[in-house]
Design a protein around this motif. Structure first.
Motif, PDB file in Angstrom:
ATOM      1  N   LEU A   1       3.208   6.365  -1.616  1.00  0.00           N
ATOM      2  CA  LEU A   1       4.294   7.334  -1.445  1.00  0.00           C
ATOM      3  C   LEU A   1       4.614   8.135  -2.729  1.00  0.00           C
ATOM      4  O   LEU A   1       4.750   9.369  -2.680  1.00  0.00           O
ATOM      5  N   PRO A   2       4.746   7.504  -3.906  1.00  0.00           N
ATOM      6  CA  PRO A   2       5.015   8.316  -5.116  1.00  0.00           C
ATOM      7  C   PRO A   2       3.889   9.304  -5.429  1.00  0.00           C
ATOM      8  O   PRO A   2       4.156  10.449  -5.838  1.00  0.00           O
ATOM      9  N   GLU A   3       2.662   8.865  -5.260  1.00  0.00           N
ATOM     10  CA  GLU A   3       1.539   9.761  -5.537  1.00  0.00           C
ATOM     11  C   GLU A   3       1.528  10.934  -4.562  1.00  0.00           C
ATOM     12  O   GLU A   3       1.287  12.096  -4.949  1.00  0.00           O
ATOM     13  N   LEU A   4       1.813  10.616  -3.266  1.00  0.00           N
ATOM     14  CA  LEU A   4       1.819  11.673  -2.262  1.00  0.00           C
ATOM     15  C   LEU A   4       2.979  12.643  -2.492  1.00  0.00           C
ATOM     16  O   LEU A   4       2.837  13.869  -2.307  1.00  0.00           O
TER      17      LEU A   4
ATOM     18  N   GLN B   1      -7.147   7.135   6.980  1.00  0.00           N
ATOM     19  CA  GLN B   1      -7.234   6.439   5.701  1.00  0.00           C
ATOM     20  C   GLN B   1      -6.160   5.348   5.593  1.00  0.00           C
ATOM     21  O   GLN B   1      -6.409   4.255   5.066  1.00  0.00           O
ATOM     22  N   GLN B   2      -4.973   5.652   6.102  1.00  0.00           N
ATOM     23  CA  GLN B   2      -3.912   4.635   6.108  1.00  0.00           C
ATOM     24  C   GLN B   2      -4.300   3.453   7.000  1.00  0.00           C
ATOM     25  O   GLN B   2      -4.119   2.296   6.638  1.00  0.00           O
ATOM     26  N   LYS B   3      -4.839   3.750   8.167  1.00  0.00           N
ATOM     27  CA  LYS B   3      -5.257   2.687   9.086  1.00  0.00           C
ATOM     28  C   LYS B   3      -6.392   1.869   8.484  1.00  0.00           C
ATOM     29  O   LYS B   3      -6.466   0.655   8.637  1.00  0.00           O
ATOM     30  N   GLN B   4      -7.290   2.569   7.775  1.00  0.00           N
ATOM     31  CA  GLN B   4      -8.392   1.873   7.108  1.00  0.00           C
ATOM     32  C   GLN B   4      -7.852   0.889   6.059  1.00  0.00           C
ATOM     33  O   GLN B   4      -8.351  -0.235   5.923  1.00  0.00           O
TER      34      GLN B   4
ATOM     35  N   PHE C   1       0.833  -1.206   0.000  1.00  0.00           N
ATOM     36  CA  PHE C   1       0.000   0.000   0.000  1.00  0.00           C
ATOM     37  C   PHE C   1       0.872   1.263   0.000  1.00  0.00           C
ATOM     38  O   PHE C   1       0.630   2.223  -0.743  1.00  0.00           O
ATOM     39  N   LEU C   2       1.934   1.231   0.841  1.00  0.00           N
ATOM     40  CA  LEU C   2       2.800   2.404   0.922  1.00  0.00           C
ATOM     41  C   LEU C   2       3.612   2.593  -0.359  1.00  0.00           C
ATOM     42  O   LEU C   2       3.893   3.731  -0.763  1.00  0.00           O
TER      43      LEU C   2
ATOM     44  N   LEU D   1       4.344   8.776   6.434  1.00  0.00           N
ATOM     45  CA  LEU D   1       4.322   7.538   5.651  1.00  0.00           C
ATOM     46  C   LEU D   1       5.724   7.036   5.358  1.00  0.00           C
ATOM     47  O   LEU D   1       5.986   5.826   5.362  1.00  0.00           O
ATOM     48  N   LEU D   2       6.654   7.949   5.119  1.00  0.00           N
ATOM     49  CA  LEU D   2       8.029   7.546   4.855  1.00  0.00           C
ATOM     50  C   LEU D   2       8.648   6.893   6.092  1.00  0.00           C
ATOM     51  O   LEU D   2       9.352   5.878   5.985  1.00  0.00           O
ATOM     52  N   ASN D   3       8.374   7.448   7.249  1.00  0.00           N
ATOM     53  CA  ASN D   3       8.869   6.835   8.501  1.00  0.00           C
ATOM     54  C   ASN D   3       8.268   5.444   8.711  1.00  0.00           C
ATOM     55  O   ASN D   3       8.952   4.503   9.119  1.00  0.00           O
ATOM     56  N   THR D   4       6.941   5.354   8.465  1.00  0.00           N
ATOM     57  CA  THR D   4       6.273   4.056   8.618  1.00  0.00           C
ATOM     58  C   THR D   4       6.855   3.029   7.658  1.00  0.00           C
ATOM     59  O   THR D   4       7.077   1.862   8.009  1.00  0.00           O
ATOM     60  N   TYR D   5       7.114   3.461   6.412  1.00  0.00           N
ATOM     61  CA  TYR D   5       7.658   2.551   5.399  1.00  0.00           C
ATOM     62  C   TYR D   5       9.020   2.009   5.831  1.00  0.00           C
ATOM     63  O   TYR D   5       9.293   0.802   5.740  1.00  0.00           O
TER      64      TYR D   5
END
Length: 736
Positions: free
Chosen positions: A294-297, A342-345, A289-290, A407-411
């Motif tokens: 990530l590229p889109e974000l 949304q990420q958690k969803q 998912f990430l 998101l980058l940290n989570t990835y």
């Protein structure tokens, strides 16, 4: 009252008699024990040793793992599993027995290929020990058997021939032939040391065998996966150790200790690997998912920054009121929360359906956030146009910057957690090669064979005793036939051992001479008084000793009774009148002729046929050469004349006759004798035989004086004396 007592006596089992009857048949019991031991040894010879290996696996709770430490409790979504240890262990046991683990192990080690020599029969294993062995590995199946040595590296057969026995033969020109044993037809041909691929109407064959030409033929079977799995599970077991411990004990049995060790270790590694893959599946889903987000974000963040920079260059700077800054802060916070939800969803959707409470809660929170964002957007629209545009552009840059950073940290955190994932199972003990087999238990089998053989022997002895419907005691003769029993002669162990040498030696020792204190001789001595009274009223001093059938002991009784009478300072003559099968000459170490038949046929004189024995006062006449018509010779006047000539010369004349029910010789001789005695054998002679014998004599008008019961086996039913004598070494004897 008397009738009740009689009934009780008949229903009572005499344990002492039963005990002695078993001891008498000790040879039968010993034979059964020896046969049982031999069968046990043969079983151990043909049965291969079975070994067992074991291992330990610990199932740990997923709570508190590496992912929880790196990602936090919410992101890892670890549930509290306290109190569910037993359910976790049972679930892991089912996974250990599943095709996912067992089937993978079979494919890794090629366990679905079985090889056996064609001539592997029970008889072959009894004759010679085989050096046949198979080694399974990822490369294939290595087969070693005496001089044969080959490696089956590939063996794929059409579905039609799965679980079918195929005969493997390699000719001298290194041609491989597979024959279907059911249809007895060749189904595949190929070359040794080559990759053979053959497409037929039945399917695709792939056979690769390396090695030397085979001297023997082998039966090779490619098992279907379900068959191979069931075969492995028959020898594999998994169970939890203790209660709710989470520790699972594994064991695997087989004949090759090296192979079973390898199989169990591969099962452990396969199980651990699938557990790690299963544990990292959630992180893998989040990373996918990430990778997409990530590229889109990043692209959206760059676009928002460009738009904000263009706006600032156009208007240089904008005076923003404190109220607008508050709106900006609230808007950034709400947008950030919305992005996190949304990420958690997305994470929860990989595990739960939309109807799950967790998904419904996330959706409700997103709905509330969207409502607040819409309300705040409505407020921002009332601001001046320049300030509103500035706030919107600035808000987009801040929200996307914070979201991209999060998101980058989570990835990065997920990648670290995935790299360090170890699953929730731990291999405590791996399988090690066993030292001793677990079965067959050789010592236990041998001990059990002794008990089983003894039990069968006792049962056979009791059955043999039950089937013996012969005469049990002397009172049976006296009550049913109304004749006295002159003597009951116990079985003599000494005479029994000697009589077995009858056909091997020329002479048989006389028991009354060699062992005068034997229990059988003592019983015969008690007859002297009875014979004295019987002869007092007899017409002459001739005593005939007959029997209803062969093997009742006439010769033994006649010889020893004659010796006992001679030892009492009497002149005794013993005549062997059984001119068919008589063997009294062996008791006296005398030639068979000249004898009675030669005298009655005028071939010898009376002096020539009368032989002196080593016993003082005892003479004997042998039977002589067997004539063609013994009955006619005995019924002649010359036989009567011979007896009349001998009567004055001796105090007693004993005549041993043939069986009465077999021939008429005994009936003829009884007409010239003064005392007629019938020998019956204990437990062998039937009352019906004695009744027929008595009828024969009565029809000839001859009186029977009495009976002699021979070969009585020591038992409690004959009194304490016999049991006492038996305990000190006396047993029994057979004759004839």
């Amino acid at each position: 009252m008397t009738m009740n007592q009689t009934t009780n006596n008949e229903d009572t089992i005499d344990l002492r008699e039963l005990f002695f009857s078993l001891i008498v048949q000790w040879k039968l019991i010993l034979l059964c024990v020896l046969l049982s031991i031999v069968l046990a040894l043969l079983y151990l010879r043909v049965t291969s040793d079975t070994y067992s290996v074991d291992a330990l696996v610990q199932v740990e709770s997923p709570k508190g793992g590496a992912s929880a430490a790196l990602l936090g409790q919410e992101l890892s979504n670890v549930m509290d599993t306290s109190g569910l240890g037993q359910q976790l262990a049972q679930a892991e046991i089912e996974i250990l027995r599943s095709r996912l683990v067992v089937g993978t192990t079979i494919e890794k080690l090629n366990l679905d290929i079985t090889v056996q020599p064609k001539n592997d029969s029970v008889i072959q294993r009894l004759i010679s020990s085989s050096d046949f062995s198979t080694q399974y590995s990822s490369r294939g199946v290595l087969v070693e058997n005496d001089s044969d040595h080959f490696d089956i590296q590939q063996f794929t057969v059409p579905e039609k021939y799965l679980n079918s026995s195929l005969l493997l033969n390699i000719s001298e020109n290194k041609q491989i032939t597979l024959t279907d044993l059911d249809k007895e037809e060749v189904v595949f041909k190929g070359q040794l040391n080559q990759n053979n691929i053959l497409s037929t109407r039945d399917g695709l064959w792939k056979v690769t065998i390396f090695g030397n030409p085979l001297e023997e033929e082998y039966i090779v079977t490619k098992q279907a996966l379900p068959t191979a799995v069931n075969s492995l599970l028959d020898n594999f077991s998994a169970a939890e150790r203790g209660k709710q411990t989470g520790v699972i004990g594994l064991s695997y049995q087989g004949h090759d200790k090296t192979q079973i060790t390898s199989v169990l270790n591969v099962i452990l590694q396969t199980y651990k690997q699938q557990n790690i893959e299963r544990s990292s599946a959630e992180k893998e889903q989040t990373l996918k998912f990430l990778d997409k987000q990530l590229p889109e974000l990043k692209k959206e963040l760059d676009q928002a920054e460009r738009q904000f920079n263009v706006f600032r260059q156009q208007y240089n700077t904008v005076d923003v009121s404190k109220e607008s800054e508050l709106y900006l802060t609230q808007s950034v916070t709400l947008e950030t929360q919305k992005a996190e939800l949304q990420q958690k969803q997305a994470e929860l959707s990989a595990k739960y359906t939309p109807e799950h409470p967790a998904m419904q809660e996330i959706n409700a929170q997103l709905g509330a956030i969207n409502s607040k964002i819409n309300e705040l957007n409505g407020t921002l629209k009332r601001l001046p146009d320049v300030q509103r545009q500035y706030l919107q552009l600035y808000r987009d840059v801040e929200v996307k910057t914070q979201l991209y950073t999060a998101l980058l940290n989570t990835y990065q955190t997920l990648n670290v957690a995935k790299a360090g994932e170890i699953g929730n199972v731990r291999i405590v003990d791996t399988a090690i090669e066993p030292v001793k087999p677990i079965k067959p238990k050789k010592l236990i089998i041998l001990i059990l064979s002794i008990f089983v053989g003894g039990f069968i022997g006792v049962m056979a002895a009791l059955l043999r005793k039950m089937l013996r419907t012969g005469i049990k005691d002397a009172s049976q003769i006296e009550n049913e036939l109304d004749f006295p029993v002159y003597a009951t002669v116990p079985r003599s162990p000494i005479q029994e051992s000697r009589i077995k040498l009858l056909k091997k030696k020329k002479n048989i020792p006389i028991l009354a001479i060699k062992n005068s204190d034997d229990i059988a001789i003592e019983s015969l001595r008690s007859m002297r008084t009875a014979i004295h009274f019987a002869l007092a009223n007899a017409k002459n001093n001739v005593i005939m000793i007959a029997g209803p059938a062969p093997e009742v002991g006439k010769s033994f009784i006649s010889t020893n009774l004659a010796a006992i009478l001679a030892q009492n300072n009497k002149r005794v003559l013993l005549i062997d009148a059984d001119m068919r099968r008589g063997y009294l000459h062996k008791y006296f170490n005398t030639e068979i002729k000249p004898g009675l038949s030669e005298y009655l046929t005028d071939q010898a004189s009376l002096e020539d046929v009368t032989h002196h024995s080593e016993v003082s006062g005892l003479d004997m006449i042998t039977r002589g050469k067997s004539p063609a018509n013994p009955s006619e010779i005995l019924s002649s006047a010359q036989f009567q004349a011979m007896l009349e000539r001998l009567m004055p010369l001796y105090d007693h004349i004993l005549i041993d006759t043939p069986p009465v029910l077999a021939v008429t010789d005994g009936i003829i001789i009884s007409q010239y004798s003064g005392v007629n005695l019938i020998v019956a054998r204990h437990a062998k002679t039937h009352m019906k035989e004695l009744e027929l014998t008595v009828n024969r004599f009565e029809q000839a008008g001859v009186k029977i004086n009495g009976f002699i019961l021979n070969d009585i086996q020591a038992s409690a039913s004959y009194g304490y004396g016999y049991g006492y004598n038996y305990a000190y070494g006396y047993k029994a004897s057979k004759d004839d």
